[in-house]
Design an enzyme around this catalytic site. Structure first.
Site, PDB file in Angstrom:
ATOM      1  N   GLU A  10       0.865  -1.189   0.000  1.00 45.16           N
ATOM      2  CA  GLU A  10       0.000   0.000   0.000  1.00 45.16           C
ATOM      3  C   GLU A  10       0.898   1.234   0.000  1.00 45.16           C
ATOM      4  OE1 GLU A  10      -1.835   0.544   4.082  1.00 45.16           O
ATOM      5  OE2 GLU A  10      -1.315  -1.579   4.196  1.00 45.16           O
ATOM      6  N   TYR A  94      -7.925   5.569  -2.373  1.00 45.50           N
ATOM      7  CA  TYR A  94      -8.632   6.456  -1.451  1.00 45.50           C
ATOM      8  C   TYR A  94      -7.713   7.571  -0.966  1.00 45.50           C
ATOM      9  CZ  TYR A  94      -6.281   4.004   2.449  1.00 45.50           C
ATOM     10  OH  TYR A  94      -5.355   3.473   3.321  1.00 45.50           O
ATOM     11  N   ASP A  96      -5.882   9.079   2.098  1.00 47.61           N
ATOM     12  CA  ASP A  96      -5.411   8.796   3.450  1.00 47.61           C
ATOM     13  C   ASP A  96      -4.873  10.103   4.013  1.00 47.61           C
ATOM     14  OD1 ASP A  96      -4.471   7.806   5.801  1.00 47.61           O
ATOM     15  OD2 ASP A  96      -3.074   6.367   4.939  1.00 47.61           O
ATOM     16  N   GLU A 101      -3.882   7.293  -1.813  1.00 45.56           N
ATOM     17  CA  GLU A 101      -3.230   6.024  -1.532  1.00 45.56           C
ATOM     18  C   GLU A 101      -3.801   4.919  -2.409  1.00 45.56           C
ATOM     19  OE1 GLU A 101      -2.787   2.839   2.155  1.00 45.56           O
ATOM     20  OE2 GLU A 101      -2.393   4.963   2.525  1.00 45.56           O
ATOM     21  N   HIS A 157       3.763   0.762   2.719  1.00 48.05           N
ATOM     22  CA  HIS A 157       3.676  -0.325   3.693  1.00 48.05           C
ATOM     23  C   HIS A 157       3.519  -1.668   2.999  1.00 48.05           C
ATOM     24  CE1 HIS A 157       1.918   2.782   6.782  1.00 48.05           C
ATOM     25  NE2 HIS A 157       3.159   3.050   6.414  1.00 48.05           N
ATOM     26  N   ASN A 159       2.513  -5.791   3.467  1.00 41.84           N
ATOM     27  CA  ASN A 159       1.665  -6.637   4.294  1.00 41.84           C
ATOM     28  C   ASN A 159       1.928  -8.093   3.959  1.00 41.84           C
ATOM     29  OD1 ASN A 159      -0.236  -4.556   5.609  1.00 41.84           O
ATOM     30  ND2 ASN A 159      -0.296  -4.005   3.444  1.00 41.84           N
ATOM     31  N   ARG A 241      -1.520 -10.426  10.272  1.00 44.88           N
ATOM     32  CA  ARG A 241      -0.973  -9.681   9.139  1.00 44.88           C
ATOM     33  C   ARG A 241       0.195  -8.852   9.640  1.00 44.88           C
ATOM     34  NH1 ARG A 241      -2.251  -4.231   7.008  1.00 44.88           N
ATOM     35  NH2 ARG A 241      -3.671  -4.110   8.786  1.00 44.88           N
ATOM     36  N   HIS A 243       2.382  -5.972   9.394  1.00 44.04           N
ATOM     37  CA  HIS A 243       2.249  -4.654   8.761  1.00 44.04           C
ATOM     38  C   HIS A 243       3.616  -3.974   8.830  1.00 44.04           C
ATOM     39  CE1 HIS A 243       0.131  -1.151   7.337  1.00 44.04           C
ATOM     40  NE2 HIS A 243       0.413  -0.434   8.411  1.00 44.04           N
TER      41      HIS A 243
END
Length: 505
Positions: A10, A94, A96, A101, A157, A159, A241, A243
């Site tokens: 992301e 979207y 952020d 993002e 980031h 994941n 998850r 992160h």
């Protein structure tokens, strides 16, 4: 396990409105997202993001942070009314806070993750172009980078889905030295040092100077090397998850590929309790910055056991362990993807040890450094010259004809791993071997019936039914084309699909 696991990236994109330094970043970011949504879905219903199952304040160490104690940037489970679009490729686009993002869909291997991450760059380039073309709209430019060089940093980031049974202490112990040292492979390169970039020089990583602690829940303040957010977006009894907020936003496909692939291998070794060697670093935060500030890759990291080794040597330790691990678990039957990651990792580390500049076609920070040294040599520029920061920024410009990396790629001057035809396909289509296939296919096939969606559910509004119909997708490897492709082919309406899935007539 191998390099195959559910993973994704992301990325918050830097945004600028040339000639308008005071432009509201949230408004500009919303214009970008809304412009893409308007062009891609016409008059179809706009599905909202479902926040019901999200809890960004749950900590992997066994507690929940109180909302009043959290920074507002951590509250990602609230609908703030900002632009938010779920794409037919399974991704989320979207706003952020102050950045547009792109959260890529779930993939099962490093190469696919690179392809759908690259698709995000194409989405962002088109979105910015469409927003700029709107009547009375100013030109908006997007950059895939991590800092404004004025004290602010924004994230890229990673994941990774892991087994819930893996002790979190083991994750911290074995990942910290790996994360501190891996920047020599996947750093994006940066002009300037320190959070505000005032100190002259070049460094390997864009993010290194912004980290303050070893372990923690925060992502914007007191950034930790190991983030403890416990939000699996999957069955919480089976999965966690991981992160990862430490990494840079990469333009280089080799850097992204190795960032994902090598991390997946280390996670596999941690899950299988294969790592008995202790590579703990005496002062991880300080060493993270020291490694970044040394493009010559000669800095000696102090380990807690008294040894000293370079970041390259630390990475070679992990590589050797990964070789032993795959030989022990698979022998000659190791899969091609894992073998390729191991071989590329070894080749890159060998070149870094010999002369990093040999990797100017492969690694972001080396490619960028070569370009910058060209300007410095030709025009006699010191590292504090503002033109170099502009070159640094232009490297990450997502426009195909203006971004320096994109121009190098179009001229064959950097090594690509993804076929551009695959990237173009991934802009509109989801991976076929994860639940992203079900999410993306439903959005394409039943756009007026999908009321909301998230990573772990799709919610339908079916005519004639009193309530919304939630279809959970808690298993990331279900909802694939092999699993539901034929079913989706047969169901002409969302009502037929929900009836088939629930056994209702």
């Amino acid at each position: 396990m191998s390099v195959r696991r559910v993973m994704g990236i992301e990325t918050e994109y830097g945004i600028a409105v040339p000639g308008q330094p005071g432009a509201n970043a949230m408004v500009s970011s919303s214009q970008v997202v809304n412009a893409y949504q308007a062009a891609s879905t016409a008059r179809a219903r706009r599905a909202r993001w479902d926040f019901e199952e999200e809890n960004p304040l749950r900590d992997a160490r066994g507690f929940d942070l109180a909302g009043e104690a959290a920074d507002s940037a951590q509250l990602t489970d609230e609908d703030l009314g900002l632009a938010n679009v779920i794409l037919t490729n399974g991704a989320r686009l979207y706003v952020d806070h102050a950045h547009p993002e792109y959260s890529a869909p779930e993939c099962t291997n490093p190469l696919d993750a690179v392809i759908w991450d690259k698709a995000g760059e194409r989405v962002m380039a088109e979105a910015a172009a469409r927003a700029s073309a709107m009547p009375s709209s100013p030109a908006i430019q997007l950059y895939k980078h991590n800092t404004d060089n004025k004290g602010a940093s924004f994230g890229c980031h990673e994941n990774y889905l892991m087994s819930r049974s893996t002790p979190f202490a083991d994750i911290v112990r074995h990942l910290t030295p790996f994360f501190v040292s891996r920047q020599v492979v996947c750093g994006a390169g940066r002009v300037g040092r320190g959070a505000d970039g005032r100190e002259e020089g070049f460094q390997i990583s864009q993010r290194a100077d912004y980290f303050e602690v070893e372990v923690g829940l925060e992502t914007t303040l007191k950034r930790p090397i190991i983030n403890t957010r416990d939000e699996p977006h999957a069955d919480p009894d089976k999965y966690r998850r991981l992160h990862v907020i430490l990494g840079d936003a990469n333009m280089s496909e080799v850097s992204s590929y190795l960032k994902l692939g090598t991390t997946a291998l280390v996670l596999a070794m941690i899950e299988d309790r294969f790592l008995a060697v202790d590579l703990a670093i005496e002062a991880p935060v300080a060493e993270l910055r020291a490694i970044s500030h040394d493009p010559g890759c000669k800095h000696l990291v102090a380990l807690r056991d008294g040894r000293r080794m370079t970041a390259i040597q630390l990475q070679l330790e992990y590589l050797e362990l990964a070789r032993k691990y795959t030989e022990d678990r698979y022998g000659a039957d190791v899969d091609d993807a894992t073998r390729d990651v191991l071989d590329r990792w070894e080749t890159v580390l060998g070149k870094l040890a010999d002369d990093p500049m040999q990797l100017s076609r492969e690694l972001d920070w080396v490619t960028k450094l070569e370009i910058l040294e060209g300007y410095r040599s030709r025009d006699g520029l010191g590292w504090g010259h503002p033109r170099l920061q502009l070159v640094d920024l232009q490297y990450s410009d997502v426009r195909p004809d203006r971004g320096l990396y994109n121009r190098l790629a179009s001229n064959g001057r950097v090594l690509r791993l993804a076929d551009e035809r695959d990237v173009a396909w991934a802009v509109d289509n989801p991976p076929e071997d994860t639940r992203a296939y079900f999410r993306g296919r439903c959005l394409r096939q039943y756009p007026d019936a999908v009321a909301a969606a998230s990573w772990d559910s799709v919610i339908f509004d079916i005519p004639g039914r009193e309530s919304l119909q939630r279809v959970p997708t808690l298993e990331p490897l279900r909802g694939t084309r092999a699993h539901v492709g034929d079913l989706l082919d047969r169901c002409e309406t969302a009502g037929e699909l929900v009836a088939a899935l629930t056994g209702q007539s």
